[in-house]
Every structure is written in structure tokens, then in C-alpha cells.
Design an enzyme around this catalytic site. Structure first.
Site, mmCIF file in Angstrom:
data_model
loop_
_atom_site.group_PDB
_atom_site.id
_atom_site.type_symbol
_atom_site.label_atom_id
_atom_site.label_comp_id
_atom_site.label_asym_id
_atom_site.label_seq_id
_atom_site.Cartn_x
_atom_site.Cartn_y
_atom_site.Cartn_z
ATOM 1 N N GLU A 123 2.687 5.122 -3.930
ATOM 2 C CA GLU A 123 2.677 6.098 -5.053
ATOM 3 C C GLU A 123 3.990 6.850 -5.166
ATOM 4 O O GLU A 123 4.320 7.245 -6.281
ATOM 5 C CB GLU A 123 1.513 7.067 -4.855
ATOM 6 C CG GLU A 123 0.146 6.423 -4.930
ATOM 7 C CD GLU A 123 -0.180 5.510 -3.751
ATOM 8 O OE1 GLU A 123 0.338 5.754 -2.650
ATOM 9 O OE2 GLU A 123 -0.930 4.550 -3.948
ATOM 10 N N ASP A 176 0.858 -1.188 0.000
ATOM 11 C CA ASP A 176 0.000 0.000 0.000
ATOM 12 C C ASP A 176 0.894 1.237 0.000
ATOM 13 O O ASP A 176 2.121 1.134 0.145
ATOM 14 C CB ASP A 176 -0.869 -0.062 1.277
ATOM 15 C CG ASP A 176 -1.933 1.019 1.335
ATOM 16 O OD1 ASP A 176 -2.321 1.541 0.280
ATOM 17 O OD2 ASP A 176 -2.383 1.335 2.462
ATOM 18 N N ASP A 197 -9.052 3.813 -2.027
ATOM 19 C CA ASP A 197 -10.037 4.242 -1.037
ATOM 20 C C ASP A 197 -11.319 4.792 -1.652
ATOM 21 O O ASP A 197 -11.527 6.002 -1.727
ATOM 22 C CB ASP A 197 -9.414 5.303 -0.118
ATOM 23 C CG ASP A 197 -8.245 4.730 0.655
ATOM 24 O OD1 ASP A 197 -8.124 3.486 0.724
ATOM 25 O OD2 ASP A 197 -7.437 5.513 1.189
#
Ligand code: MIG
Length: 884
Positions: free
Chosen positions: A484, A481, A557
Site C-alpha cells: 500500500e 503483499d 485480511d
């Protein structure tokens, strides 16, 4: 901002056609900018399989410009081009088979690509080729932060406005150590007004005109609570665009990992008659044309033109360049139960037991960041998880798995081995001053591993070794997770562009690749810990072209709202078309609390999507499937059981994705490329070529309007077996019990006869075939089986790949790939033939050795479904059923 100052018009670039050189690999020539006189080197090549590549770099750059590595699986095999003309300012290159011609016009520089005389696409025809050559810094500038306030003369201010040599973003300063380096170009797609692709955006399936709004942005960002219908970049990007018209599909793959914007404008233009005579002019008609303008912050222009001509050809061509979907371990196609967080060992056991208690199948329970010791990944919170191995043994006995989260940021803590080792070895990304880049993330002050460095990836992969990662076992898999990467309090919540990576590349060059590299290293780690024997499972939030090789992605999300359920369909279709078949959206919606009806509808949709995981935010109420009353539990149970029964089909589709680059989940237009009414459909989709799924995304829906495409097609209700009235748009009544699913005539779908507690409980469960007849009373389908977890299918050819053919009242089972073999005692127990026109008199089954036996059958005159029972025919043998 700088590129936008360049408007469509005559390009300032001119090709120097006397500089043309031709080799087996490519054609090269130079182009010059008429004002600044800088020379660019153009390289064109044809790649086997109807692909063209165009590269533009500076002829003699001040220093090498960044070129994306590790995304192409190998240097593509080129084919020799021929020069069929080089005179009067025109260079014509033709392919070996003469199907394609590239026409290069010298002044202004333009390239047109034709297929058998038809212009498919042209480049720089709007004159938007833009290339900032590297320059020495202006004299006033030293590349340090101190002089950031030193603006004095007006020309300098103007430059800074355009962010040439430094740029401010809120309170952040980007020093742009190497100055401006942006590149861009326009492409015109002739005859096209339907374009798709370039994930990831919370947008519809068809790309929209951007002329009066924001461009589509490809810049991987962690945007909590992202809005829908927005062109801002979220977690992942794949710079692949598809254009489709009834007789042709074309793809543009813009291989650049820096921040990229894509402007799209579709218009109608008058078609030019060749002779230009009055009669011709009168016949002129408007044909669509789509202009696509790509703009990237840095790097070079490296673009692949995928010439199809079908959508499936484009998928293959893209896979030929970037690889196919990794074959997932079978368990990962089951249902996943996640939450931020399952608190401790007791919680894990209780949730696990809940599934058995409520008779709901599931395969994997997940642990989010709270399972660690202070967000130090690869460790356990010792109070909550005192004996992680024992917990995993418990799950193993239940034939289930565990997935834990491993984020890329590393807590700054000299006592944390991972940190101190990485620091000593210099494995962190550096800031512009050469110190380890520090940002804030879950653990507080954190450094970020530099996954672009192969040595770091190797070291990271080794962290997953069982002896290194304490408390891990071989039923533990991984979730990446925040990659980015997410940096709290960073510019746009990510790493500053002037941070420095391996080989001194600035972060701006590689930004969109960061998550790709982490997942690559993680997947390699999981393979390595099993000595190369076991398939990994790694879920990643950030991705790029080629991420399909390393596992699954999810859409991040989302929110527990009907509109997010609805948008998840085009979002997943777009990711699927970009090569990543193994994708899903959080079931229920991550943020907030879904009402029971929304949760039920989301389970029903998720059950028919590739990656199927329920997940919820820390602040959200618990929402395990049995918490919404007996009736809803029953419906969710049924949805998940349908998923498990469908797994043989789904697994076979993944094998096709893995071997033939066919997306598992696909838009209708891909299956019905000639039917214009399908081109914009995004509220339903195909799962493989046989199932059409129409999730219910409206509250309290009593009916949905379903398009059953193809005038020659027959469609059957997947559950009730009844043939639908003629194809077209039908109003289908719905109840809360389930969502509309249809089987296409002409297909055979393999299923299991019943669902078990998890995929591993179902290994020996028998199969059932649903044979749906087409207008000719024929059908075909296939079944792929292997051990579901190892690489033996690859190295030892341990698999079964069988096909089923229904033709003239015979259903036969025969081998589809003779090279595969696999031991199994599994049988086909039941066959249901849909659309069988009459009551049979008797039915027999014969095996290869000539043994014949009578088959018990029932025929339903209302639905025309013929059910053959107690067959006990091996899935690994030739056999034939004759219906008399
Ligand atoms: O911003 O690890 O998308 O699935 O539960 C929160 C906690 C950080 C974001 C992920 C979400 C996950 C959460 N993470």
C-alpha cells in the site's frame, strides 16, 4: 476539511469564452476564479468510442502539478469536436456524428453532456469545482520540521487547522513541501439512482448516500481486521464509478492517484417541462438524480466520461483506456493452497501429499514471509528450506506450482545484496530531508523501493532472473503483499505523504499507485526470466486502475465469519466492474478459525469465483481441506472438483475478459439491465452470461431465496438438469452438499468430463457440453483453448476458438476465429441437452467430410435432459449432431 467548507451554490468560476481555441485534438479555454482571479486551463476532448475527457490544470502553475502516468495504456485517440454555438455566454460543442453535445455555460462555469438531446450528466452544476493553485510558502514558514511548534499569530493557527501548509496526524507531521494543492468537482447524473464501483471498500454493491456519514475514501491502507460496512479505504482503489438506469449506463473515471474522497447523494428532483406551461407543470414527476462529488488531495482534474450506453460498453471503454485483464496461465485458475506459513520442505511435501491422499485437486502451494532468511525477500531460510530447487522439482513432477511472497520493503542490512545495491543506486524512496525513508516492517528497519522510477522497476524485474534469484525455478510465481505500502508505526500504517519519490514527486501524489507499480515490475520480471515466452502470475494486495494488466488481486485480511463471506460477493463484483476480473477473497477467512460449516460454504462459493485460494493467519489453526471429518472433506472435495470440471468455461471467460473486457464475475443487473429488481442484488451473481451462482452465506440454512431474473428466461438446475419453475424469486431448499447454481437457457457451457490432480493432469481430458435450451429451443456458447501457459496464442495465433450453436434439433461446432490454430487430440465426449421436449428416435453425428455415425443417447423424461454419449468428436473440427 477545506473543500467541505465549500457548499453547493453558485460557482465562483466563470469561463472566458473568448479564449476558446479548437484543434483536431481538443477544445481549450480558460476559466477564472472571481475572487482570487487565478486562471485555470480547461481542455475537453472526445475520444473514439463514446468517451469524453475533461482536464483542468492551472494556466500557469508555480511548478508543474503531478499528472498520473503509466495508467493509460496509450495516449487516447481523439476525435475532432465542432463548435456549434459560441455566443450569449454559451459554448456548444458537438461530436462528429452529432450524437453528443457538450454545453458549456460561462457564468457560472458549468458543463452539461447530452446524448441525443437527453442530459446525461452535468459538471459543476452544484458549484463545487475546487482548485487550490500552488502558492509560494508564507513568509513565516521554512519547509523544515524545526518550526513545527512555531505557531504564533491567529491567522496562522487557523491555516494550520485547515492543514494548508502542514498538518499533524497523531504524532506525525506532514510538512507539505508544496503547500495546499487539492482539487475537486461535482457531477450530477440525471435520472440515475443506482451507482456502483470505486473499490475497495467492505461495502455493499450499491453505493450509499454519504450525506450523513463518511465519504467513500480511496486511500490504499493495510487495515488488519478491517470492519465490514465501512467506507474507509483499504488495500486498493480504482476511481471508476458506474451509474445505471434501465436504458443507459454511464461511467466516471477520475484519474488521480492521491488520497480521494467521494461523496454521493441521490435525490428525487422534479422533471422540468420544456415549455413550462401549466399543463406541463401538472405533468411534472419526480426523477432521480445522483450527485457525485470527487475530492483529491493533489494533482489535476483529469476525468473521463464513459458514455456507454451499455454496461459492456463501459467495460470496453475503461479497458480502452487502462487495458484488459491479462490472460492468466491456466494453472492459476485452479485451486491454491496457502497458509501463513507452510513451515519447511517437509511441511510442503506433506500438504502436497495430503491432496493426493484425499483425492482433492489443487495446483499451487504458497509460501508466506517465513520462508525467507529473516524477511529478506528473494532468499530462503536455510534451515527450513535447504534445497528449494529440489522441493520445486518434487512439485513439478506432481505437475504443480509454487508461489512465494515478495514484499516491497527491504531490510536495512548492508550484508543483504538487494539492500546494498538499491542503496548505492539510490533506488529507495526518500524522506523529506533527502535521506532514504526508513520505516518498520516485518524485517525491522526497512527501506522502500521506489517503483515509480522506471529504472528501479527494470532493476527489480531483473531480480527474478533464475541466475539472480537463487533457488527459483520456472514453476515459482509471485505474491506481492504489504504494497500500500504498509509501514508499521507509520501514519495510518503507511508511508508519510511528504516522503519523496522519483522526479521529486511527493508520496501524496502517487500513494495509490505504489502497489500498481510493484506488481507491474514483478510481472515484467517473470516475463523477462522466460525471455518473453511465459505468462506471469502475480497476486497483489494493493491495486489501482489498470492493475488487471499484471495479474490478480485479493481482498486481503478478511475474517473467518459469516458476514465476511457474505460481503465478499459485492466486494468481488465491485472489483470486477472496475476492470479487474481476476479477483478473490481468502477462502475460510484469513483471521480466526472458521467452523467446519463456514469453511465448507466458503469453498463452495470460492469454487465459483475467479481467484480461488484457501489461506489462513499464523495464529489460526491448520485448516487443510481434510481436517474437518470425512463428511466435510467429501463436500469440499466435490466443490473443488466442480471447479476443475468447470475450467474450460472459466478459461473461455478469461479469454473474453482479455480480448473484450467482459468481467468474468458480474452483477445480475449487467446481464439484465432492464430489470430493476436486479439492480441491488448482491447475494448472487453471474459467472459469464450462462451461470447464476447463489452462495449460501447463512449458518444452518435450510433454504435460500433465489432471484431467477428475466421474464423470458428459462433457468435449469446446473447439477440436476431440471428446468426451474417460472423465473422470479424462488425458495430453494439447500443441504450442506452444495450451493444453488443455475444455467441460463440459451447457453452452452463447455466442461471437462472429470477432474484431475491438477490442471496439467487434465490437458487431454475430454470435454462435455451442457446445452441449455431457451424458449425457442436454441442455445449458443463457445470454447477457447490454448497451451495454457505461453504467449504463443498471441504471437503465433496458437489457439482454438470455437462456437457451438443449437438450432432446430441440430448442434453444430464451428470455428469462431479462423486465425487461430492449435494441435490437440482432445474430443467432446458427451453432450447434455437440457430442456429437450421429447424422446428422440435416433441421433447422428456428422463430420465435415460427410462421415455419419449413430450416437448413443439416453433421455430422462422427468428432467427432459437428453444425454449423448461416446461422441469422440474433435474439439478442433466442424461437426454437426442431428437429433431426430
Ligand atoms: O499483516 O505475510 O494480507 O495474506 O499472510 C500480515 C503475512 C502480513 C498480510 C496478508 C496476508 C499474509 C500476511 N500479511
Amino acid at each position: 476539511r477545506r473543500q467541505k467548507l465549500l457548499h453547493p451554490g453558485k460557482s465562483s468560476y466563470r469561463a472566458l469564452l473568448d479564449s476558446v481555441t479548437l484543434s483536431d485534438e481538443n477544445v481549450k479555454f480558460q476559466i477564472i476564479h472571481e475572487e482570487n482571479k487565478v486562471l485555470l486551463q480547461v481542455e475537453i476532448c472526445e475520444i473514439e468510442g463514446n468517451i469524453f475527457r475533461l482536464k483542468i490544470d492551472e494556466a500557469s502553475p508555480l511548478r508543474a502539478r503531478y499528472k498520473v502516468r503509466d495508467v493509460l495504456i496509450k495516449e487516447p485517440a481523439t476525435q475532432r469536436l465542432f463548435i456549434s454555438q459560441n455566443e450569449a455566454g454559451i459554448l456548444v460543442l458537438s461530436s462528429v456524428n452529432e450524437d453528443y453535445k457538450l454545453q458549456v455555460t460561462a457564468n457560472p462555469f458549468q458543463v452539461e453532456l447530452q446524448s441525443k438531446g437527453e442530459t446525461v450528466l452535468s459538471m459543476n452544476s452544484n458549484g463545487l469545482l475546487y482548485f487550490e493553485h500552488l502558492q509560494p510558502p508564507p513568509s513565516y514558514r521554512k519547509p523544515t520540521a524545526e518550526n513545527e511548534e512555531a505557531a504564533s499569530d491567529s491567522s496562522k493557527e487557523k491555516q494550520e487547522d485547515l492543514g494548508l501548509w502542514q498538518e499533524k496526524f497523531g504524532s506525525f507531521l506532514d510538512i507539505k513541501a508544496h503547500g495546499p494543492s487539492s482539487v475537486g468537482m461535482d457531477f450530477s447524473l440525471h435520472g440515475y439512482d443506482h451507482v456502483y464501483g470505486i473499490p475497495q471498500h467492505t461495502e455493499g454493491l450499491l453505493l450509499k448516500n454519504t450525506s450523513d456519514g463518511d465519504a467513500y475514501r480511496l486511500y490504499n491502507l493495510d487495515i488488519f481486521g478491517h470492519k465490514i460496512h465501512d467506507k474507509i479505504g483499504i488495500y486498493g482503489s480504482v476511481p471508476l464509478l458506474l451509474a445505471h438506469k434501465p436504458n443507459r449506463t454511464t461511467g466516471i473515471f477520475w484519474l488521480n492517484s492521491s488520497e480521494t474522497l467521494v461523496d454521493i447523494s441521490t435525490k428525487a428532483v422534479a422533471e422540468h417541462g420544456l415549455s413550462g406551461s401549466a399543463a406541463e407543470t401538472a405533468k411534472q414527476r419526480a426523477v432521480p438524480l445522483t450527485d457525485v462529488r470527487w475530492m483529491s488531495e493533489s494533482g489535476i482534474i483529469d476525468v473521463f466520461l464513459l458514455m456507454g450506453p451499455t454496461a459492456f460498453d463501459i467495460f470496453k471503454q475503461f479497458a480502452q483506456l487502462t487495458g484488459t485483464q491479462a490472460l492468466p496461465p491456466l494453472f492459476s485458475l485452479g485451486y491454491h493452497q496457502c497458509r501463513w506459513n507452510y513451515e519447511d520442505e517437509q511441511d510442503v511435501k506433506a500438504v502436497d501429499a495430503g491432496f493426493d491422499e484425499h483425492d482433492i485437486p489443487y495446483d499451487v502451494i504458497w509460501l508466506d514471509i517465513e520462508h525467507t532468511d529473516g524477511k529478506r525477500y528473494f532468499t530462503w531460510d536455510k534451515k527450513k528450506f535447504q534445497n528449494p530447487r529440489k522441493m520445486q522439482e518434487h512439485l513439478r513432477k506432481k505437475k504443480r506450482k509454487l508461489v512465494i511472497i515478495v514484499d516491497p520493503h527491504i531490510k536495512v542490512d548492508p550484508m543483504y545484496t538487494l539492500y546494498s545495491q538499491a542503496k548505492d543506486k539510490g533506488y529507495f524512496v526518500k524522506d523529506r530531508n533527502g535521506k532514504d525513508f526508513e520505516g518498520i516492517c516485518w524485517p525491522g528497519s526497512s527501506c522502500y523501493l521506489d517503483f515509480t522510477n522506471p529504472e528501479v522497476r527494470k532493476w527489480y524485474a531483473d531480480q527474478f532472473a533464475f541466475k539472480t534469484y537463487k533457488g527459483s525455478t520456472n514453476i515459482l510465481f509471485v505474491w506481492n503483499d504489504m504494497n500500500e505500502p504498509s509501514v508499521f508505526k507509520g501514519a495510518e500504517l503507511t508511508m508519510q505523504k511528504d516522503a519523496v519519490h522519483y522526479n521529486n514527486w511527493e508520496h501524496r501524489e502517487v500513494h495509490n499507485l505504489y502497489g500498481f507499480y510493484q506488481q507491474m515490475a514483478t510481472a515484467e520480471g517473470l516475463i523477462k526470466r522466460s525471455s518473453g515466452k511465459e505468462r506471469p502470475f502475480v497476486l497483489t494486495r494493493s491495486f489501482f486502475a489498470g492493475s488487471q494488466k499484471y495479474g490478480a488481486v485479493w481482498t486481503g485480511d478478511n475474517t473467518a465469519d459469516w458476514s465476511y463471506l457474505k460481503i465478499s460477493i459485492p466486494m468481488l463484483l465491485t472489483i470486477s466492474m472496475a476492470g479487474i476480473s481476476f479477483c478473490g477473497a481468502d477462502v475460510g477467512g484469513f483471521i480466526g478459525d472458521p467452523e467446519a460449516e463456514l469453511l465448507v460454504r466458503w469453498y463452495q462459493a470460492g469454487a465459483y469465483q475467479p481467484f480461488f485460494r484457501g489461506h489462513s493467519n499464523m495464529e489460526s489453526k491448520r485448516r487443510e481441506p481434510w481436517l474437518f471429518g470425512e463428511k466435510n472433506t467429501q463436500i469440499i472435495r466435490e466443490a473443488i472438483r466442480e471447479r476443475y470440471v468447470l475450467l474450460p468455461y472459466l478459461y473461455t471467460l478469461f479469454y473474453r475478459a482479455h480480448t473484450a473486457a467482459e468481467p468474468v464475475m458480474r452483477p445480475l443487473w449487467v446481464e439484465f439491465p432492464g430489470s430493476i429488481e436486479t439492480f441491488g442484488v448482491e447475494n448472487e451473481y453471474m459467472l459469464g452470461n450462462a451461470l447464476l451462482v447463489h452462495p449460501v452465506t447463512e449458518k444452518e440454512a435450510k433454504a435460500v431465496s433465489v432471484l431467477l431474473p428475466g421474464s423470458q428466461e428459462i433457468w435449469y438446475d446446473f447439477r440436476k438438469f431440471k428446468r426451474m419453475e417460472d423465473p422470479g424469486t424462488l425458495k430453494i431448499p439447500v443441504t450442506l452438499e452444495n450451493i444453488p447454481v443455475f444455467q441460463r437457457g440459451g447457453t452452452v457451457i463447455p466442461l471437462k468430463t472429470t477432474a484431475g490432480k491438477s490442471t496439467e493432469w487434465m490437458i487431454d481430458t475430454s470435454y462435455e457440453l451442457h446445452v441449455a435450451l431457451d424458449t425457442e429451443a436454441c442455445a449458443i456458447g463457445e470454447l477457447y483453448i490454448d497451451d495454457g501457459h505461453s504467449f504463443q496464442y498471441l504471437h503465433k495465433k496458437q489457439f482454438l476458438y470455437w462456437k457451438y450453436t443449437f438450432h432446430k434439433n441440430f448442434l453444430s461446432s464451428s470455428c469462431r476465429d479462423e486465425s487461430g490454430q492449435y494441435q490437440t487430440t482432445c474430443v467432446v465426449e458427451r453432450v447434455i441437452v437440457l430442456g429437450f421436449g421429447r424422446q428422440p428416435t435416433f441421433v447422428t453425428a456428422c463430420s465435415k467430410d460427410g462421415k455419419e455415425k449413430e450416437v448413443v443417447f439416453t433421455y430422462d423424461t422427468k428432467t427432459s435432459a437428453l444425454t449423448l454419449e461416446n461422441l469422440a468428436l474433435s474439439v478442433a473440427a466442424d461437426w454437426k449432431i442431428c437429433i431426430n
